[in-house]
Enzyme design. Structure first.
Site, mmCIF file in Angstrom:
data_model
loop_
_atom_site.group_PDB
_atom_site.id
_atom_site.type_symbol
_atom_site.label_atom_id
_atom_site.label_comp_id
_atom_site.label_asym_id
_atom_site.label_seq_id
_atom_site.Cartn_x
_atom_site.Cartn_y
_atom_site.Cartn_z
ATOM 1 N N ASP A 1 8.350 8.008 -11.567
ATOM 2 C CA ASP A 1 8.002 6.755 -11.303
ATOM 3 C C ASP A 1 7.027 5.851 -12.438
ATOM 4 O O ASP A 1 6.036 5.574 -12.259
ATOM 5 C CB ASP A 1 7.239 6.858 -10.063
ATOM 6 C CG ASP A 1 7.069 5.711 -9.201
ATOM 7 O OD1 ASP A 1 7.640 4.642 -9.259
ATOM 8 O OD2 ASP A 1 6.035 5.720 -8.199
ATOM 9 N N GLN B 1 -3.690 -0.007 -1.073
ATOM 10 C CA GLN B 1 -3.122 0.501 0.498
ATOM 11 C C GLN B 1 -1.488 0.092 0.348
ATOM 12 O O GLN B 1 -1.355 -1.067 0.209
ATOM 13 C CB GLN B 1 -3.873 -0.624 1.484
ATOM 14 C CG GLN B 1 -3.205 -0.486 2.737
ATOM 15 C CD GLN B 1 -3.794 0.774 3.494
ATOM 16 O OE1 GLN B 1 -4.786 0.903 4.060
ATOM 17 N NE2 GLN B 1 -2.686 1.545 3.909
ATOM 18 N N GLY B 2 -0.959 1.044 0.220
ATOM 19 C CA GLY B 2 0.478 0.745 0.069
ATOM 20 C C GLY B 2 1.215 1.338 1.535
ATOM 21 O O GLY B 2 0.805 1.428 2.353
ATOM 22 N N ALA B 3 2.661 1.511 1.404
ATOM 23 C CA ALA B 3 3.332 1.768 2.321
ATOM 24 C C ALA B 3 3.236 3.120 2.719
ATOM 25 O O ALA B 3 3.280 3.607 3.709
ATOM 26 C CB ALA B 3 4.701 1.364 2.317
ATOM 27 N N GLU B 4 2.866 4.027 1.635
ATOM 28 C CA GLU B 4 2.870 5.417 1.963
ATOM 29 C C GLU B 4 1.457 6.118 1.399
ATOM 30 O O GLU B 4 1.249 7.256 1.940
ATOM 31 C CB GLU B 4 4.001 5.985 0.931
ATOM 32 C CG GLU B 4 5.258 5.502 1.345
ATOM 33 C CD GLU B 4 6.383 6.371 0.600
ATOM 34 O OE1 GLU B 4 6.420 7.481 0.601
ATOM 35 O OE2 GLU B 4 7.201 5.531 0.098
ATOM 36 N N ALA B 5 0.729 5.238 0.995
ATOM 37 C CA ALA B 5 -0.484 5.951 0.612
ATOM 38 C C ALA B 5 -1.611 4.938 0.400
ATOM 39 O O ALA B 5 -1.477 3.796 0.271
ATOM 40 C CB ALA B 5 -0.198 6.678 -1.141
ATOM 41 N N LYS C 1 -7.034 9.861 -2.455
ATOM 42 C CA LYS C 1 -5.521 9.655 -2.424
ATOM 43 C C LYS C 1 -4.896 10.244 -1.253
ATOM 44 O O LYS C 1 -4.926 11.426 -1.152
ATOM 45 C CB LYS C 1 -4.805 9.687 -3.707
ATOM 46 C CG LYS C 1 -3.205 9.263 -3.234
ATOM 47 C CD LYS C 1 -2.466 9.206 -4.616
ATOM 48 C CE LYS C 1 -1.061 8.837 -4.474
ATOM 49 N NZ LYS C 1 -0.326 8.765 -5.634
ATOM 50 N N VAL D 1 -5.442 4.539 -1.316
ATOM 51 C CA VAL D 1 -6.573 5.111 -2.228
ATOM 52 C C VAL D 1 -7.736 4.205 -2.108
ATOM 53 O O VAL D 1 -7.759 3.111 -2.176
ATOM 54 C CB VAL D 1 -6.115 4.735 -3.744
ATOM 55 C CG1 VAL D 1 -7.146 5.307 -4.756
ATOM 56 C CG2 VAL D 1 -4.876 5.341 -4.041
#
Ligand code: ATP
Ligand code: MG
Length: 239
Positions: A147, A28-32, A47, A34
Site C-alpha cells: 500500500d 479517522q478513516g473508513a477502516e482504522a 491504531k 489513529v
C-alpha cells in the site's frame, strides 16, 4: 491491616502507570482510527481497526485480525532489513489495537506539498532516490509493502534520510516474485501521479535509487513494471 493497604495502594498505582492517556485523533478513516497517546511516558499512537458495517461480522473480524497480524509481521521484517518503521509498544489482538511509537514529522504527502518551486525538482529527485533505495532493500529481503502511498511515509523530524514507513497491513513476505515487486512500484507510481501535480523527478529518482541497491533485482522488476503499465493502459482504453 496497614500492610495490606499499602500493597493495594501499590497495585493501584502500578495499574494506573500502565494505562495510557488519550489525546487527539490524528486520522479517522473508513477502516482504522489513529489516536495520539502517551504510553509509559512515551509519545505514541493507538491504531485501531474497526468493523465495516457492510461486511459480514465474522468475516470482518477475521480480515481485521489478519491485517493487524500482517502489519506487525511487516514492521518486524522491515526493521530487520534496516528500514525505519515505528517501534511496536503493545498489541491487543482481541481489540485489534496496536500501540506504536509516534513518528514526529510530516507525511511525505505533506512534505511535498510544502516544497517551493525553486527547490521542487531537486528535492523530489533526492527524496525519490531515498525512497527507491529503501524499497529495493525491502524487496531484496522478500518484503512487499502492498500500500505504497505518500501518506504511508513519514519524514522523521522532517529529515528525508530518516524516512519511516507505516501501514503494513497489506504487506506480504516470503518468496516474493518480480511481478509482486513490480506491482508494489506500480501502486506507488499511480498514487504519486494522482496525488502530486509534478512527479517526474521523484519517479526518476525512485528508479535510480532502486537500481543502486541491486542491479539484478532492478532489471527483473523494471521489466515486469513495464508489462504491468502496459496492461494498465490497455485496461484504461477498453474501460
Ligand atoms: N506511528 C505513527 N506516528 C505518527 N503518525 C502516524 C503513525 N501511524 C499513523 N499515523 C498517521 O495516521 C495516518 C493513518 O495511519 P495508517 O496509514 O497506518 O492507517 P490507514 O491508512 O487507515 O491504514 P489501513 O490502510 O491499514 O486501514 C497516517 O497517514 C499518519 O498521518
Ligand atoms: Mg495509510
Amino acid at each position: 491491616m496497614p500492610e495490606i493497604e499499602e500493597e493495594m495502594d501499590f497495585e493501584t498505582t502500578t495499574e494506573e502507570g500502565f494505562g495510557y492517556e488519550l489525546n487527539d485523533i490524528l486520522y479517522q478513516g473508513a477502516e482504522a482510527k489513529v489516536t495520539k497517546c502517551v504510553w509509559l511516558g512515551r509519545e505514541a499512537v493507538i491504531k485501531e481497526r474497526f468493523s465495516k458495517g457492510y461486511r459480514h461480522p465474522t468475516l470482518d473480524t477475521r480480515l481485521n485480525k489478519a491485517r493487524t497480524k500482517q502489519e506487525i509481521r511487516g514492521m518486524w521484517k522491515a526493521r530487520q532489513l534496516g528500514v525505519l518503521v515505528p517501534t511496536v509498544y503493545f498489541i491487543d489482538s482481541e481489540k485489534n489495537q496496536l500501540i506504536l511509537e509516534y513518528i514526529k514529522g510530516p507525511t511525505a504527502k505533506y512534505w511535498i506539498s510544502q516544497l517551493s518551486s525553486d527547490e521542487y525538482d531537486e528535492k523530489m529527485r533526492e527524496f525519490g532516490a531515498v525512497l527507491g533505495a529503501n524499497l529495493a532493500k525491502l524487496h531484496l529481503g522478500g518484503l512487499v509493502h502492498g500500500d505504497l502511498t505518500t501518506s504511508n511515509m513519514i519524514l522523521k523530524n522532517g529529515d528525508m534520510s530518516r524516512l519511516t514507513f507505516i501501514d503494513f497491513g497489506l504487506s506480504s513476505q516470503g518468496k516474493v516474485t518480480p511481478e509482486e515487486k513490480g506491482v508494489d512500484l506500480y501502486v506507488l507510481e499511480r498514487a504519486v501521479v494522482s496525488t502530486h501535480e509534478n512527479s517526474k523527478a521523484l519517479l526518476e529518482g525512485l528508479m535510480e535509487g532502486y537500481k543502486k541497491v541491486n542491479e539484478k533485482q532492478f532489471t527483473a522488476v523494471e521489466k515486469k513494471l513495464e508489462e504491468i503499465r502496459l496492461r494498465g493502459r490497455k485496461r484504461d482504453m477498453i474501460g
